[in-house]
Motif scaffolding. Structure first.
Motif, PDB file in Angstrom:
ATOM      1  N   SER A  50       0.831  -1.210   0.000  1.00 62.00           N
ATOM      2  CA  SER A  50       0.000   0.000   0.000  1.00 62.00           C
ATOM      3  C   SER A  50       0.858   1.250   0.000  1.00 62.00           C
ATOM      4  O   SER A  50       0.576   2.204  -0.724  1.00 62.00           O
ATOM      5  N   TRP A  57       0.612   3.880  -3.100  1.00 62.11           N
ATOM      6  CA  TRP A  57      -0.140   5.105  -2.899  1.00 62.11           C
ATOM      7  C   TRP A  57       0.639   6.286  -2.348  1.00 62.11           C
ATOM      8  O   TRP A  57       0.161   7.415  -2.425  1.00 62.11           O
ATOM      9  N   TRP A  90      -6.522   1.850   3.197  1.00 63.67           N
ATOM     10  CA  TRP A  90      -5.734   1.126   2.189  1.00 63.67           C
ATOM     11  C   TRP A  90      -5.456  -0.281   2.686  1.00 63.67           C
ATOM     12  O   TRP A  90      -5.337  -1.214   1.901  1.00 63.67           O
TER      13      TRP A  90
END
Length: 153
Positions: free
Chosen positions: A55, A59, A77
């Motif tokens: 994650s 991101w 997330w």
């Protein structure tokens, strides 16, 4: 029908064999029940730490704010179950982060202060619960000093 001495000894042999088999099955169940919580703890930490690393890698470059573990949780997330949260605490190391570290809490079946690391870039995991073999050392899956290493932020 009458039992002779040979018949009685055969019955006793069968009973003794049955008792021995029951003891073996009971011992096997006991060993499995003792080891299962540790297996689950190892599985939960490796799954969770890998999800957090993935994650962050996916991101963090798109985030408006600095990405922390709490930010990842707030954005959902990664969603950890209650048991994992009770057993482990997670943190990012570096700015930008290059590792995710998990530290066990007292409620974890293996005890507190067990550490597991995940390299965000490569996804390699090492530390408690990762078998230390010559192959895993050569592959970089664990590091020799990982079991005595302290967390540095």
């Amino acid at each position: 029908m009458s039992l002779h001495s040979d018949g009685i000894s055969e019955v006793l042999k069968i009973i003794l064999l049955g008792v021995i088999l029951l003891c073996l099955v009971g011992a096997g169940i006991w060993v499995i029940s003792e080891k299962f919580p540790l297996y689950q703890a190892k599985k939960e930490v490796t799954t969770s730490i890998r999800e957090l690393a993935n994650s962050y890698a996916k991101w963090s470059k798109l985030a408006d704010d600095p990405v922390t573990i709490d930010y990842i949780y707030n954005k959902q997330w990664v969603i950890l179950d209650k048991e994992t949260k009770d057993h482990w605490t997670f943190d990012l190391i570096g700015d930008p982060a290059h590792h995710v570290v998990a530290q066990s809490l007292p409620a974890m079946p293996g005890g507190r202060d067990k550490f597991v690391w995940c390299d965000i870039q490569t996804g390699k995991i090492w530390g408690w619960g990762v078998p230390e073999t010559e192959d895993s050392l050569k592959a970089g899956l664990i590091k020799e000093e990982s079991f005595s290493k302290q967390v540095l932020h």
